[in-house]
Enzyme design. Structure first.
Site, PDB file in Angstrom:
ATOM      1  N   HIS A  16       0.826  -1.208   0.000  1.00  0.00           N
ATOM      2  CA  HIS A  16       0.000   0.000   0.000  1.00  0.00           C
ATOM      3  C   HIS A  16       0.861   1.259   0.000  1.00  0.00           C
ATOM      4  CE1 HIS A  16      -3.212   2.572   2.215  1.00  0.00           C
ATOM      5  NE2 HIS A  16      -3.567   2.457   0.953  1.00  0.00           N
TER       6      HIS A  16
ATOM      7  N   GLU B 221       0.775  -0.300  -4.781  1.00  0.00           N
ATOM      8  CA  GLU B 221      -0.372   0.573  -5.006  1.00  0.00           C
ATOM      9  C   GLU B 221       0.074   1.997  -4.741  1.00  0.00           C
ATOM     10  OE1 GLU B 221      -3.859   2.968  -3.480  1.00  0.00           O
ATOM     11  OE2 GLU B 221      -1.975   2.417  -2.505  1.00  0.00           O
TER      12      GLU B 221
ATOM     13  N   ASP C  43      -1.309   6.452  -5.299  1.00  0.00           N
ATOM     14  CA  ASP C  43      -2.355   7.413  -5.637  1.00  0.00           C
ATOM     15  C   ASP C  43      -1.774   8.442  -6.597  1.00  0.00           C
ATOM     16  OD1 ASP C  43      -4.399   6.596  -3.476  1.00  0.00           O
ATOM     17  OD2 ASP C  43      -2.578   6.961  -2.318  1.00  0.00           O
TER      18      ASP C  43
ATOM     19  N   HIS D   5      -1.824  11.272  -1.989  1.00  0.00           N
ATOM     20  CA  HIS D   5      -3.144  10.786  -1.626  1.00  0.00           C
ATOM     21  C   HIS D   5      -4.121  11.917  -1.378  1.00  0.00           C
ATOM     22  CE1 HIS D   5      -6.308   9.506   1.197  1.00  0.00           C
ATOM     23  NE2 HIS D   5      -6.282   8.362   0.527  1.00  0.00           N
TER      24      HIS D   5
ATOM     25  N   GLU E 201      -4.093   4.074  -8.351  1.00  0.00           N
ATOM     26  CA  GLU E 201      -5.401   4.616  -7.990  1.00  0.00           C
ATOM     27  C   GLU E 201      -5.491   6.034  -8.538  1.00  0.00           C
ATOM     28  OE1 GLU E 201      -8.268   6.055  -4.351  1.00  0.00           O
ATOM     29  OE2 GLU E 201      -6.663   4.627  -3.877  1.00  0.00           O
TER      30      GLU E 201
END
Length: 253
Positions: free
Chosen positions: A12, A39, A41, A54, A122
């Protein structure tokens, strides 16, 4: 996607909480723990550069207010990349990482491609820029990974962003992120031609996994930080977990 090319374990924001999130330092630390998929953002700067962060605002994970001044906007997407690239995105975490810069998607792509790592992007639009961000991130990803055997997986909580990504680069795989099972969630994922549903781990049970699998989706979960939770998800037959606990889970398991 008939063959699912991605690892089961996904780090993450690069390294969970052990390094400053969404930085190359976090990716490197995650890789040192054996992770091969990350992952992150991604949003857009004011001049259209995809970069990793994020929050909509700069305060939590950069020294943006200090460097840019209290009189200017604290929204990251309101600033050009030339200004954002000078911020410290590591000092908030600990002195060890002080001076670590924000990462552009271009930087991250080069790192992943050179090392054979996989990426879950993301799409995290600044509010009001869902369509613009979805299209721009998809176009950038398609160009950066044009010669790669496995493209990044594009995900978002925002259907508008995923629809824009689909319109721009329909060949890139997409996943719908869900923090609740709102009315029409399955139909929306089908309409968007998604390959995966990425859910808050609590949403998965025998019924929802069956619905997802019957519709042809892979089932992924966030953010899984306990052994019992990970085991429950594997027992349900899900396909991947996103975790902060890169120090707890061995990604080869």
């Amino acid at each position: 996607m008939t063959d699912w090319p991605y690892p089961r374990w996904i780090a993450h924001r690069g390294a969970g909480k052990l390094a400053p999130e969404n930085t190359l330092a976090a990716f490197r630390l995650g890789a040192q723990h054996g992770y091969r998929m990350f992952e992150c953002d991604v949003k857009l700067s004011a001049d259209g550069i995809p970069f990793l962060m994020h929050d909509a605002t700069l305060e939590r994970t950069t020294n943006g207010r200090e460097m840019l001044g209290n009189a200017v906007s604290g929204v990251g997407g309101d600033h050009r990349w030339s200004a954002l690239s000078l911020l410290d995105a590591g000092g908030w975490h600990s002195r060890t990482w002080a001076g670590e810069p924000l990462a552009s998607l271009d930087n991250v792509a080069r790192y992943c491609l050179q090392n054979g790592y996989f990426l879950n992007i993301e799409i995290k639009p600044t509010p009001g820029t869902e369509v613009q961000t979805g299209a721009a991130v998809a176009n950038a990803a398609a160009a950066l990974w044009k010669d790669a055997a496995v493209p990044p997986l594009l995900t978002s909580f925002q259907p508008e962003a995923l629809e824009a990504a689909r319109a721009a680069q329909p060949q890139l795989p997409r996943g719908l992120l869900l923090d609740s099972l709102w009315m029409g969630w399955l139909e929306t994922a089908l309409t968007l031609d998604c390959v995966a549903l990425v859910c808050n781990q609590a949403l998965w049970d025998a019924s929802t996994v069956l619905q997802a699998k019957s519709a042809g989706f892979r089932a992924l979960s966030y953010t899984v930080n306990d052994e019992w939770a990970a085991q429950r998800l594997w027992d349900l037959g899900t396909d991947g977990v996103i975790t902060d606990r890169i120090d707890l889970f061995a990604p080869g398991s």
